[in-house]
Design a protein around this motif. Structure first.
Motif, PDB file in Angstrom:
ATOM      1  N   VAL A  82     -37.636  18.612  12.857  1.00 47.73           N
ATOM      2  CA  VAL A  82     -38.178  17.865  11.356  1.00 47.73           C
ATOM      3  C   VAL A  82     -38.361  16.024  12.408  1.00 47.73           C
ATOM      4  O   VAL A  82     -38.943  15.885  12.409  1.00 47.73           O
ATOM      5  N   GLN A  83     -37.511  15.798  13.401  1.00 46.41           N
ATOM      6  CA  GLN A  83     -36.955  15.447  13.852  1.00 46.41           C
ATOM      7  C   GLN A  83     -38.381  15.087  14.772  1.00 46.41           C
ATOM      8  O   GLN A  83     -39.523  13.711  15.021  1.00 46.41           O
ATOM      9  N   GLN A  84     -39.284  15.975  15.020  1.00 46.24           N
ATOM     10  CA  GLN A  84     -40.257  15.586  15.635  1.00 46.24           C
ATOM     11  C   GLN A  84     -42.199  15.598  15.199  1.00 46.24           C
ATOM     12  O   GLN A  84     -41.975  15.019  15.692  1.00 46.24           O
ATOM     13  N   ARG A  85     -41.660  15.842  13.959  1.00 49.95           N
ATOM     14  CA  ARG A  85     -42.464  15.195  12.789  1.00 49.95           C
ATOM     15  C   ARG A  85     -42.468  13.660  12.855  1.00 49.95           C
ATOM     16  O   ARG A  85     -43.975  13.691  12.659  1.00 49.95           O
ATOM     17  N   TYR A  86     -41.510  12.998  12.642  1.00 44.63           N
ATOM     18  CA  TYR A  86     -42.006  11.832  13.466  1.00 44.63           C
ATOM     19  C   TYR A  86     -42.030  11.189  14.363  1.00 44.63           C
ATOM     20  O   TYR A  86     -41.556  11.802  15.282  1.00 44.63           O
ATOM     21  N   GLU A  87     -42.921   9.970  14.797  1.00 44.20           N
ATOM     22  CA  GLU A  87     -42.413   9.564  16.074  1.00 44.20           C
ATOM     23  C   GLU A  87     -40.850   8.869  16.341  1.00 44.20           C
ATOM     24  O   GLU A  87     -41.088   7.587  16.036  1.00 44.20           O
ATOM     25  N   LEU A  88     -39.803   9.532  16.810  1.00 47.32           N
ATOM     26  CA  LEU A  88     -38.378   8.581  17.123  1.00 47.32           C
ATOM     27  C   LEU A  88     -38.155   9.408  17.768  1.00 47.32           C
ATOM     28  O   LEU A  88     -38.781   9.830  19.233  1.00 47.32           O
ATOM     29  N   ALA A  89     -37.205   8.085  18.165  1.00 47.17           N
ATOM     30  CA  ALA A  89     -36.428   7.906  19.656  1.00 47.17           C
ATOM     31  C   ALA A  89     -35.828   9.417  19.474  1.00 47.17           C
ATOM     32  O   ALA A  89     -34.692   9.869  19.005  1.00 47.17           O
ATOM     33  N   GLU A  90     -35.335   9.595  20.591  1.00 46.50           N
ATOM     34  CA  GLU A  90     -34.708  11.077  20.666  1.00 46.50           C
ATOM     35  C   GLU A  90     -33.798  10.703  20.820  1.00 46.50           C
ATOM     36  O   GLU A  90     -32.420  10.774  21.803  1.00 46.50           O
ATOM     37  N   GLN A  91     -32.668  10.728  19.784  1.00 46.97           N
ATOM     38  CA  GLN A  91     -31.013  10.201  18.991  1.00 46.97           C
ATOM     39  C   GLN A  91     -31.062  10.602  17.578  1.00 46.97           C
ATOM     40  O   GLN A  91     -31.378  10.942  17.288  1.00 46.97           O
ATOM     41  N   ALA A  92     -29.771  11.070  17.493  1.00 46.36           N
ATOM     42  CA  ALA A  92     -29.783  11.410  15.765  1.00 46.36           C
ATOM     43  C   ALA A  92     -29.664  10.526  15.049  1.00 46.36           C
ATOM     44  O   ALA A  92     -29.425   9.395  15.083  1.00 46.36           O
TER      45      ALA A  92
END
Ligand SMILES: [Zn+2]
Lengths: 848, 341
Positions: free
Chosen positions: A719-729
């Motif tokens: 799911v995190q990959q579906r957003y442009e997010l930093a690689e952190q929890a």
């Protein structure tokens, strides 16, 4: 609505400086949004007005000594340029030779001395005007120059150069009666008031209406236009007729006839006024209909009479008004074919439809340059139906604008008369005597009784009866005394006055407007207070917000409209998003805002994503509704949710070393627990859970009592990959707020701080790795009983020392009795009981 | 003997003078005041002196001892003071370094404004009543004296839903009907905050979603002057005691007479500036006396009851209070923006 000041002055004397006039109108509900200055000094005798800046005034002031009326006696060719002419011009003081390239002077070139000199606006050397060759309005000062060998220092001006309009195709040729040598500002200086017209004052969508308001507000008497017509032709009767099929939709239809008109451009002053009012001059006939409409508010339509006669097979035409058949078609003046509804009213003749009533005429019967005879229509239409028609046909015209707001049937007759007379004056036609007037459903004049007590009750002021009568008389209401009150009859240009109590309300507004809203006192309510009730839900929500803010979270507020695609991002790809029906917009304004959201989490994640570029650490919450299909009716359930999202370092970065670790599952869990504790909610449980949005091993469910309150944990990497997010929890929770609010106790008790010293003890136990810590804690608490004042886990250890598949949990325990110091013997007994039960129930071993 | 004591004393004081730290001081004490020190030994020797000599020498020895003890204490104090000062000096901070950053939570600016509005009206006896965002055409329009196809409908660009007759409320005014129907025939004094929606191109001043706070007072004896008074009190508390207000005639189908209230621009004191578009006035709310049709639809007899209603925009007020130029900042949720509140 653009209203030229000069036109208003036809009907009412205006002595107030412009800022004062604008203020007066604005306060009375005719909000003047802007003023365009046409030559007049902007702040003439008003520099000390407190209302000087209230309205934006822009435009060009014409210097009286620099810009004057002049006459051109001869137009001569330029020796060196084909596209320029030289004008022999007299400005009242001396003769000049003026250079111009205006195409509308070419026809006069080389004609020698003109038999009738042309009157023109003339700008002398040093005059400040707008540059005609630059886009927009750019000020320039006329200077001496040589153009193609000819001296040039002055100018004959176009409308654009004088700030009248954008027109720059030629110079202005004034009407013949313009007096040479007088300042142009005295001849035609003007100001255009741009007034916002609210639906209730539709009667003021015209110059006469605004003049009437000014008269009422200033006390200056009205000089209404004449509705006399100089009619010399044979009577109209027998030459045309009208049939109305539905008087509810078409209460009145009036026809007038004028013959042998000469179609040509209107006088310049007419063209100028039309342009100032925002309309384009066409020819004297069309201009007369528009002029009369702008002046008194009745939209009019001119038919080519001969084409109607032709359609009637050579006989006198009969105009028929009827509703259309659904699907019937008509091509209007603008060459658009319309498919009509069964409520569309049509103006027809015996051969078929001519125009969409009250909206736009048809192409076939329109006036053309060769037209000789004009049949003029003035009608009254049901305004609701016109609005419905204009909306359905997506048409907006000057006529529909007025008819859809309501025009009194009395205006149909006045409009036709005024327009016939204007056509006669401008087009030299012969007006047929009389009118065809089918007044199928005469309008009733509203009649309302009011008393000074009503004024007291509504407005809170005591006005003597004669003052009330005076205020209403100024607006042309008809007043009769009756006992202690007044019988008030509305004038026949108003449709907005109701009957009975509604009429009273309507009159109160009129009294207040003319008396002046500004003069009403400011009082504090003397009425009794209503029963006082606590809005517990709101109070608790706000308390919850405070708790969350105290825990260091930033509140956010997101858009509640979204799209299913946007919301699907909160789940791994391929996961069926949501089969519950959305509240779907029938007329969305953007592709990504088509439904009311199902998921507050999805809204918050978008914020996290947007901030990710600039913020490494985010700790946010939002408490807002989601909209879920309800079985109880057509309206959705608006369910209040709380979403908290955490990501990034636990502590803020500083120059000193600090806890630089990133927030994890337990930060969020601790935050949730603290929130619930601050709200004094008991009986909380956390249990492992699974949900596609979350990391399968870092996901838990919150239970408040028996109720599943929501899920929280670390966002699933997919799911995190579906957003442009930093690689952190990213830690998120999505909770049902109502369950939490319902669990907040009305009150809670507070115990005194213990008076006797506590006994502190640490205890480490080794248990199977798979055994949930919560189970150890619950056995520990049960075994320790009420002497256990506090229990906290301070270490979790895994290592070879204690064996593979085991973990050690270290607790610090606080024993406390309210009434005594606990003895060593009691503590020993307690400890032994705890250890025994941990061993027996969980197979735990004491770690030494 | 006396001379010897004198000499001892002088020597000890001279030695003490050279002592610069606590260790040396202790050593000095042992060597000059300790049991085996020369001075102390003098006391041991007193017994061997003649009866005549003994008092004078004893007195002198005592004197010397006291003098040395006093000098010791003094030196000890001085040293301790010096040590403390040295250690304080060594702990000196650069106080211009920044403090440790603190994690802080904050409310959203609109929440802050809403709370302020609720509080001010709450003090005047108005209580909060809330109603749904998704509404029926009946509540949003018809019961508010805005029949189907009426030109007044042009005042609201509406989002309709795919369910006929169901729409996103364009204003909080339907709450008027809800609260009246709930409490009739009690007197009413409520404010109705909530989210509203309009079909509108998003710009710096307008958005498709916005908060509104409606106000409603119903009673037997409520006038337009009361409306003016209430709202003027409100604006003074919201924007400052000095702020001037003006009431202009306006139009809303559910109130009559209707008005709009402007406040004097508190940025330019009415002289005209960019925020007030040069006019010196800021439009902040619409209001009026409850229309008899609405009163009847709410279940109140309009011949017995009077009332007023008003509606204001928390976003607009927030923007004015903080000179925010674009309404979209309020919905953008950029942390760097929100951290300022
Ligand atoms: Zn200002």
């Amino acid at each position: 609505m653009k209203i030229p000041l000069s036109w208003l002055k036809d009907f009412v004397e205006i002595t107030l400086p412009l800022p004062e006039l604008c203020h007066l109108l604005t306060m009375a509900g005719l909000e003047v949004e802007a003023v365009q200055i046409i030559g007049l000094p902007i702040h003439e005798n008003a520099s000390d007005s407190p209302h000087l800046h209230e309205v934006k005034m822009e435009g060009l002031t014409w210097a009286p000594d620099k810009i004057v009326v002049a006459s051109v006696s001869e137009v001569m060719p330029h020796p060196n340029a084909d596209r320029l002419v030289l004008c022999k011009l007299f400005d009242g003081e001396q003769e000049h030779t003026v250079l111009t390239g205006a195409p509308n002077l070419y026809p006069y070139k080389g004609l020698g001395v003109l038999s009738k000199p042309l009157k023109v606006p003339y700008a002398r050397e040093g005059a400040r005007i707008f540059d005609g060759h630059q886009p927009g309005q750019v000020l320039t000062t006329l200077k001496r120059a040589k153009i193609r060998g000819v001296d040039s220092y002055s100018m004959i001006c176009s409308e654009k150069e004088l700030g009248i309009s954008e027109e720059h195709e030629g110079v202005i040729i004034l009407d013949d009666d313009a007096p040479v040598g007088i300042p142009l500002v005295d001849y035609m200086g003007d100001a255009v008031l741009d007034i916002a017209i609210t639906p209730n004052i539709a009667r003021n969508t015209n110059v006469l209406g605004v003049a009437r308001e000014i008269s009422a507000l200033t006390g200056q008497p009205m000089q209404p236009p004449s509705f006399e017509v100089w009619a010399e032709g044979p009577a109209i009767q027998g030459q045309a007729d009208v049939q109305i099929t539905n008087p509810e939709l078409n209460p009145r239809f009036v026809l007038g006839l004028i013959k042998d008109v000469h179609i040509k451009p209107s006088p310049y002053w007419v063209q100028r006024r039309l342009r100032l009012a925002g309309m384009r001059p066409i020819n004297n006939i069309v201009d007369a209909t528009n002029y009369a409409m702008l002046e008194i508010g009745e939209p009019l339509h001119a038919f080519d009479y001969d084409s109607l006669v032709q359609r009637a097979g050579g006989k006198a035409p009969t105009i028929i008004t009827r509703t259309a058949q659904a699907g019937e078609k008509l091509t209007t003046l603008d060459d658009v074919e319309h498919t009509l509804d069964d409520f569309t009213v049509l103006v027809c003749d015996t051969a078929g439809a001519l125009s969409i009533a009250g909206v736009m005429g048809g192409a076939e019967s329109e006036v053309h340059p060769e037209t000789k005879n004009i049949l003029l229509e003035g009608a009254a239409w049901n305004f609701i139906n016109i609005r419905r028609t204009a909306t359905a046909q997506r048409m907006s015209t000057e006529a529909s604008y007025r008819f859809s707001r309501g025009v009194h049937p009395a205006m149909a007759e006045r409009g036709v008369k005024r327009c016939l007379e204007l056509m006669r004056q401008w087009a030299e036609g012969i007006v047929s005597q009389g009118l065809v007037d089918n007044y199928a459903l005469p309008a009733q004049l509203a009649c309302v009784e009011i008393t000074p007590q009503d004024v007291r009750r509504w407005l809170g002021i005591d006005l003597p009866i004669d003052e009330i009568a005076d205020l209403l008389t100024r607006l042309e209401f008809h007043i009769q005394l009756k006992g202690n009150g007044l019988v008030v009859t509305a004038p026949d240009h108003r449709l907005d006055i109701g009957e009975g109590l509604i009429g009273v309300a309507d009159l109160m507004e009129e009294i207040a407007r003319i008396y002046g809203y500004e003069r009403l006192p400011e009082t504090r309510m003397a009425d009794e207070l209503p029963p006082q009730r606590t809005n517990r839900e709101l109070e608790l929500e706000e308390r919850m917000r405070d708790v969350l803010v105290n825990l260091g979270l930033q509140e956010i507020a997101t858009y509640r409209l979204t799209s299913p695609e946007r919301e699907a991002r909160r789940l791994p790809p391929g996961n069926a998003p949501d089969d519950r029906p959305y509240v779907q917009l029938a007329n969305p304004i953007a592709k990504d805002r088509v439904v009311l959201r199902h998921s507050l989490l999805a809204s918050v994640m978008e914020v996290i994503e947007r901030n990710a570029r600039t913020a490494q650490r985010q700790a946010l919450f939002e408490m807002s509704p989601v909209y879920l299909d309800s079985e109880e009716g057509p309206l959705p359930e608006e369910q209040l949710r709380l979403v908290i999202a955490l990501t990034g370092p636990r502590a803020l970065p500083g120059w000193q070393s600090a806890d630089s670790g990133n927030m994890d599952f337990f930060d969020l869990k601790g935050l949730i627990a603290a929130m619930l504790e601050d709200l004094h909610i008991q009986n909380i449980h956390f249990e492992p859970a699974e949900h596609p949005s979350f990391h399968p091993g870092k996901c838990a469910r919150l239970l408040v009592g028996e109720h599943q309150t929501g899920i929280f944990g670390e966002l699933h990497p997919v799911v995190q990959q579906r957003y442009e997010l930093a690689e952190q929890a990213h830690l998120v929770v999505d909770l049902d707020v109502k369950i939490i609010l319902d669990a907040i106790p009305v009150r809670f008790t507070a115990a005194p701080a213990a008076a006797f010293p506590p006994v502190l003890e640490d205890l480490a136990v080794i248990v199977d790795e798979t055994l949930p810590a919560a189970q150890v804690e619950s056995v520990l608490r049960a075994a320790a009983g009420k002497m256990l004042a506090n229990l906290s886990l301070f270490d979790v250890y895994r290592g070879e020392q204690i064996g593979i598949g085991k973990k050690s949990l270290a607790y610090s325990l606080t024993y406390q009795a309210p009434d005594r110091t606990l003895t060593e013997k009691e503590i020993t007994a307690l400890r032994q009981r705890i250890i025994r039960r941990l061993e027996q129930e969980l197979g735990a071993k004491l770690r030494s | 003997m006396l001379e010897q004591i004198e000499k001892l004393e002088q020597q000890a004081l001279a030695d003490l003078h050279a002592v610069q730290d606590e260790d040396a001081l202790q050593r000095w004490k042992v060597s000059h005041l300790g049991r085996s020190s020369s001075l102390m030994k003098t006391f041991d020797q007193l017994g061997s002196l003649s009866k005549e000599e003994r008092p004078a020498i004893g007195r002198r020895a005592n004197q010397a001892k006291q003098a040395l003890e006093a000098a010791f204490n003094q030196q000890s104090d001085r040293l301790r003071q010096q040590t403390l000062e040295r250690s304080l000096q060594s702990e000196r901070l650069d106080v211009t370094l920044p403090g440790r950053p603190q994690v802080r939570g904050r409310l959203h600016p609109i929440t802050r404004t809403l709370r302020q509005i609720n509080r001010v009206f709450g003090d005047m006896g108005f209580q909060v009543f809330r109603s749904p965002e998704v509404e029926t055409d009946e509540y949003n329009f018809e019961l508010l004296n805005i029949p189907a196809h009426h030109p007044a409908r042009d005042m609201w660009d509406t989002f309709h839903t795919s369910t006929p007759g169901v729409l996103l409320r364009t204003h909080t005014s339907p709450g008027q009907i809800h609260v009246m129907r709930k409490y009739a025939p009690e007197p009413i004094r409520v404010i109705l905050p909530g989210m509203c929606y309009r079909y509108e191109q998003v710009s710096a001043r307008k958005d498709t979603q916005f908060n509104q706070v409606e106000g409603l007072a119903i009673g037997k004896n409520i006038t337009m002057s009361d409306l003016k008074g209430t709202l003027t009190d409100f604006t003074r508390r919201m924007f400052g005691e000095q702020v001037r207000t003006r009431f202009r005639a306006s139009h809303f189908p559910f109130t009559e007479p209707s008005a709009e209230m402007d406040i004097e621009c508190f940025l330019c004191q009415g002289a005209g500036c960019g925020v007030c578009s040069g006019s010196g006035w800021l439009e902040i709310l619409g209001c009026g006396m409850v229309h008899p049709v609405v009163m009847t639809n709410g279940g109140y007899d309009p011949t017995k009851f009077m009332g007023y209603a008003f509606g204001l925009g928390p976003e607009r007020i927030t923007m004015l209070l903080h000179q925010i130029e674009d309404i979209r900042y309020l919905w953008g949720n950029d942390i760097r923006f929100l951290e300022q509140f």
